[in-house]
Motif scaffolding. Structure first.
Motif, PDB file in Angstrom:
ATOM      1  N   ARG A 256       1.637   1.085  -7.536  1.00 27.60           N
ATOM      2  CA  ARG A 256       0.819   1.651  -6.469  1.00 27.60           C
ATOM      3  C   ARG A 256       0.451   3.089  -6.792  1.00 27.60           C
ATOM      4  O   ARG A 256      -0.686   3.520  -6.536  1.00 27.60           O
TER       5      ARG A 256
ATOM      6  N   ASP B 116      -3.305   4.465  -6.990  1.00 28.16           N
ATOM      7  CA  ASP B 116      -3.699   5.621  -6.175  1.00 28.16           C
ATOM      8  C   ASP B 116      -4.348   6.694  -7.040  1.00 28.16           C
ATOM      9  O   ASP B 116      -5.362   7.296  -6.667  1.00 28.16           O
TER      10      ASP B 116
ATOM     11  N   GLU C 106       0.837  -1.192   0.000  1.00 26.93           N
ATOM     12  CA  GLU C 106       0.000   0.000   0.000  1.00 26.93           C
ATOM     13  C   GLU C 106       0.882   1.256   0.000  1.00 26.93           C
ATOM     14  O   GLU C 106       2.082   1.206   0.260  1.00 26.93           O
ATOM     15  N   SER C 107       0.262   2.391  -0.248  1.00 29.33           N
ATOM     16  CA  SER C 107       0.992   3.651  -0.419  1.00 29.33           C
ATOM     17  C   SER C 107       1.908   4.033   0.737  1.00 29.33           C
ATOM     18  O   SER C 107       3.048   4.466   0.502  1.00 29.33           O
TER      19      SER C 107
END
Length: 461
Positions: free
Chosen positions: A297, A301, A279-280
């Motif tokens: 990612r 996003d 995840e970010s």
């Protein structure tokens, strides 16, 4: 010494008012012969200037009055005027050694120049770095720099670089960090050479010896079919998973010790291992986005942000060349003008042309892209026959392979979207023009930014 020529004179600028024109050869500024665009910029930031130029074989001295710090208004033909510091390493994994003959001359240049590291984010090994270079970097605050580490074990590093200075040149990395210069590191991971236990040792020693490194990108070996090193092998899924486990462990150790992860594996490692990219928050500031770390990612996003109706922000391109008006956009940063093909034909799907890794990424995202664009879409994953090996990123696609894929594509098509990262300056790496590739199909072929916004713009054109 190769004097730069003027590529562009900004209209209404002090340079234009003084009569400078495209094609003028710059010889000196205020009596000083600059060695690179960095020194040039410092010189022209002064108020009163005297430029010595050569035009049509004649030498002219041109006086210019302007405010200190005001832009002069020139863009030059090159960034290094004296001589690019070439690389004297002979790394077995160097991709330049894996290029076939007959490509553009500039692709075969091996540089190891800290100035290009500062300007464009090129990685340097520091094996040709000197006390004079260090003094200039520190005095002029030329950072961030980008340094290839590969291994901290002196024997392993010198073996990988095939240069005995590889065993000692990381002393310059220590000196740079001790003087407050921002540095990003890189490890090109070669299975059986600097992976496994050696990677463990490298991460541990980086954390102890170089904790001020801004980031360390860990990218897998790229192997072309044209390479002649028989000892090199690429990552298997099991190899990639094992090395990712090491990276994740040392990320956590770094987070506990210095408050940030420091170590980041490339997207390719996750794809090869069959794992989902993190995840970010894992990528923190996406410091090595252009090195293929966090690109997937970042794309997801951006997709989520646009789905929510908000505007998206993108990681900035590395290097200082954008902040120096005279610096040209060299190499893969060359101008990538969008190419708009003819009008749509039919109501078939919009086809995203990409590499094999890109095809993996898009597999689960097409429905969401279709919802945003209100267009049917499909992906055309192009196998890189030109380079072969494990080369599968969109940015290394060549014109012949793309053209062959378009010829063989027998599915319905509204228009093709080609990523502009594969077409710097309007030409692919094999020097094929985008117009020649587009000519093999009757369908429109557009060159677009490989972002969600770029694909949307291309799809609804």
């Amino acid at each position: 010494m190769s004097n730069p020529t003027i590529l562009e004179v900004l209209a209404g600028s002090p340079a234009a008012e003084a009569g400078l024109v495209r094609g003028d050869e710059l010889l000196s500024v205020n009596g000083v012969v600059p060695t690179d665009v960095i020194e040039y910029q410092q010189l022209v930031d002064e108020a009163d200037l005297s430029l010595l130029v050569r035009r049509s074989g004649n030498t002219d001295e041109i006086s210019i009055e302007k405010l200190p710090g005001a832009p002069l208004g020139l863009r030059l033909s090159s960034s290094i005027f004296d001589r690019v510091q070439t690389c004297d390493n002979h790394c077995e994994f160097c991709f330049i050694y894996q290029l076939p003959p007959g490509m553009r001359t500039t692709l075969y240049l091996k540089d190891d120049d800290y100035r290009l590291s500062f300007l464009y984010g090129n990685f340097t090994t520091l094996t040709r770095f000197t006390e004079l270079d260090l003094a200039r970097v520190v005095e002029e605050r030329l950072g961030p720099l980008y340094v290839s580490i590969h291994a901290t074990d002196p024997a392993v590093r010198s073996q990988m670089l095939r240069n005995p200075r590889g065993a000692t040149s990381l002393r310059w990395l220590q000196a740079l960090l001790d003087n407050g210069v921002t540095v990003h590191g890189q490890i090109v991971l070669c299975p059986g050479v600097n992976s496994g236990a050696t990677l463990e040792q490298t991460c541990a020693e980086i954390l102890i010896r170089y904790p001020r490194l801004a980031s360390v990108g860990i990218v897998p070996l790229g192997l072309s079919k044209h390479g002649k090193e028989t000892s090199l092998v690429t990552h298997t899924a099991e190899d990639a998973a094992a090395d990712l486990e090491i990276v994740h462990y040392w990320q956590e150790q770094a987070r506990k010790r210095i408050g940030r992860r420091m170590f980041f594996a490339s997207d390719e490692m996750y794809l090869v291992a069959g794992q989902t990219v993190p995840e970010s928050p894992h990528y923190e500031d996406f410091a090595q986005h252009e090195n293929g770390i966090g690109m997937i990612r970042g794309f997801v996003d951006e997709l989520e942000v646009l789905e929510e109706g908000r505007s998206a922000a993108f990681p900035e391109m590395t290097g200082a060349w954008r902040e120096i008006p005279a610096a040209p956009a060299e190499g893969y940063r060359e101008e990538r003008p969008e190419r708009r093909g003819p009008e749509d034909t039919g109501d078939g799907p919009v086809v995203i042309v990409t590499g094999e890794y890109g095809a993996q990424m898009f597999a689960n995202l097409l429905p969401r892209l279709e919802a945003l664009t209100e267009r049917r879409m499909r992906v055309l994953g192009v196998k890189n026959e030109f380079f072969g090996g494990n080369v599968a990123v969109a940015g290394l696609l060549v014109g012949d392979d793309v053209a062959a894929a378009l010829r063989a594509d027998d599915g319905p098509v509204r228009r093709y979207l080609v990523p502009n990262t594969a077409v710097p300056g309007g030409r692919f790496l094999d020097d094929t023009a985008i117009e020649d590739v587009a000519a093999v199909t009757s369908k429109p072929v557009d060159v677009v930014q490989p972002t969600v916004a770029g694909l949307i713009a291309g799809a609804i054109a």
